[in-house]
Design a protein around this motif. Structure first.
Motif, PDB file in Angstrom:
ATOM      1  N   LEU A  52       0.893  -1.081  -0.031  1.00 44.42           N
ATOM      2  CA  LEU A  52       0.069  -0.008  -0.034  1.00 44.42           C
ATOM      3  C   LEU A  52       0.813   0.986  -0.087  1.00 44.42           C
ATOM      4  O   LEU A  52       0.334   2.393   0.061  1.00 44.42           O
ATOM      5  N   GLY A  53       2.259   1.180  -0.018  1.00 45.73           N
ATOM      6  CA  GLY A  53       3.037   2.152  -0.198  1.00 45.73           C
ATOM      7  C   GLY A  53       3.552   2.862   1.136  1.00 45.73           C
ATOM      8  O   GLY A  53       4.183   3.895   1.391  1.00 45.73           O
ATOM      9  N   PHE A  54       3.550   2.103   2.269  1.00 45.74           N
ATOM     10  CA  PHE A  54       3.795   2.396   3.627  1.00 45.74           C
ATOM     11  C   PHE A  54       5.058   2.054   3.862  1.00 45.74           C
ATOM     12  O   PHE A  54       5.297   0.770   3.495  1.00 45.74           O
ATOM     13  N   ASP A  55       6.083   2.534   4.689  1.00 39.78           N
ATOM     14  CA  ASP A  55       7.320   1.963   5.041  1.00 39.78           C
ATOM     15  C   ASP A  55       6.949   0.709   6.222  1.00 39.78           C
ATOM     16  O   ASP A  55       7.990  -0.091   6.239  1.00 39.78           O
ATOM     17  N   ASN A  56       5.997   0.989   7.118  1.00 40.66           N
ATOM     18  CA  ASN A  56       5.624  -0.130   7.919  1.00 40.66           C
ATOM     19  C   ASN A  56       4.139  -0.064   8.214  1.00 40.66           C
ATOM     20  O   ASN A  56       3.176   0.894   7.866  1.00 40.66           O
ATOM     21  N   TYR A  57       3.859  -0.846   9.104  1.00 43.03           N
ATOM     22  CA  TYR A  57       2.544  -0.984   9.754  1.00 43.03           C
ATOM     23  C   TYR A  57       2.090   0.154  10.477  1.00 43.03           C
ATOM     24  O   TYR A  57       0.879   0.527  10.353  1.00 43.03           O
ATOM     25  N   ALA A  58       3.113   0.745  11.304  1.00 46.49           N
ATOM     26  CA  ALA A  58       2.776   1.885  12.092  1.00 46.49           C
ATOM     27  C   ALA A  58       2.153   2.941  11.140  1.00 46.49           C
ATOM     28  O   ALA A  58       1.056   3.720  11.587  1.00 46.49           O
ATOM     29  N   GLU A  59       2.965   3.158  10.210  1.00 46.96           N
ATOM     30  CA  GLU A  59       2.539   4.286   9.208  1.00 46.96           C
ATOM     31  C   GLU A  59       1.200   4.050   8.370  1.00 46.96           C
ATOM     32  O   GLU A  59       0.441   5.003   8.411  1.00 46.96           O
ATOM     33  N   ALA A  67      -2.827  11.054  14.281  1.00 49.49           N
ATOM     34  CA  ALA A  67      -1.334  11.515  14.274  1.00 49.49           C
ATOM     35  C   ALA A  67      -0.916  11.407  12.714  1.00 49.49           C
ATOM     36  O   ALA A  67      -1.413  10.465  11.870  1.00 49.49           O
ATOM     37  N   PRO A  68      -0.201  12.503  12.407  1.00 48.71           N
ATOM     38  CA  PRO A  68       0.296  12.629  11.124  1.00 48.71           C
ATOM     39  C   PRO A  68       1.569  11.749  10.558  1.00 48.71           C
ATOM     40  O   PRO A  68       1.433  11.052   9.515  1.00 48.71           O
ATOM     41  N   THR A  69       2.256  11.389  11.637  1.00 50.19           N
ATOM     42  CA  THR A  69       3.360  10.455  11.541  1.00 50.19           C
ATOM     43  C   THR A  69       3.849   9.702  12.532  1.00 50.19           C
ATOM     44  O   THR A  69       3.410  10.057  13.909  1.00 50.19           O
ATOM     45  N   VAL A  70       4.567   8.715  12.577  1.00 53.79           N
ATOM     46  CA  VAL A  70       5.014   7.863  13.431  1.00 53.79           C
ATOM     47  C   VAL A  70       5.739   8.863  14.476  1.00 53.79           C
ATOM     48  O   VAL A  70       6.011   8.750  15.654  1.00 53.79           O
ATOM     49  N   GLU A  71       6.950   9.712  13.603  1.00 50.59           N
ATOM     50  CA  GLU A  71       7.550  10.605  14.371  1.00 50.59           C
ATOM     51  C   GLU A  71       6.890  11.746  15.266  1.00 50.59           C
ATOM     52  O   GLU A  71       7.133  11.989  16.414  1.00 50.59           O
ATOM     53  N   ALA A  72       5.558  11.937  14.839  1.00 52.84           N
ATOM     54  CA  ALA A  72       4.559  12.931  15.490  1.00 52.84           C
ATOM     55  C   ALA A  72       4.143  12.208  16.961  1.00 52.84           C
ATOM     56  O   ALA A  72       4.209  12.919  18.070  1.00 52.84           O
ATOM     57  N   VAL A  73       4.138  10.880  16.727  1.00 61.32           N
ATOM     58  CA  VAL A  73       3.530  10.122  18.025  1.00 61.32           C
ATOM     59  C   VAL A  73       4.556  10.026  19.070  1.00 61.32           C
ATOM     60  O   VAL A  73       4.618  10.198  20.243  1.00 61.32           O
ATOM     61  N   THR A  74       5.855   9.621  18.705  1.00 61.12           N
ATOM     62  CA  THR A  74       6.973   9.841  19.224  1.00 61.12           C
ATOM     63  C   THR A  74       7.424  10.976  19.972  1.00 61.12           C
ATOM     64  O   THR A  74       7.591  11.271  21.397  1.00 61.12           O
TER      65      THR A  74
END
Length: 98
Positions: A52-59, A67-74
């Protein structure tokens, strides 16, 4: 486990507890072991996310959420921890003094 509070026999309680905490795990009966299934599910989630074009399942999961990104959550988690930990430590000190 609710039943354990009504079981007077310690040996039986221990037996029920051990069965409960090892259910569907790699230390239980081999035919009830879910660990290989968990790894397969994780692999399929990674594969699906990639398709689906994502780097990982979290994205992929975050794409459907606020939340816009994994980094934003972190970043938010770190910010909350930074603000909350000092207060939590103070409260712990107050309780410990009692």
């Amino acid at each position: 486990i609710a039943a354990m509070s009504h079981m007077p026999n310690r040996t039986q309680r221990e037996s029920v507890y051990r069965a409960f905490i090892t259910r569907a795990s790699d230390v239980s009966d081999a035919e009830k072991d879910n660990v290989p299934l968990i790894y397969e599910i994780l692999s399929l989630k990674k594969q699906m996310s990639s398709m689906l074009g994502f780097d990982n399942y979290a994205e992929q999961s975050l794409a459907q959420k606020m939340a816009p990104t994994v980094e934003a959550v972190t970043e938010l988690t770190d910010l909350i921890a930074e603000k909350a930990l000092p207060a939590a430590r103070r409260e712990l000190d107050e309780i410990t003094e009692l």
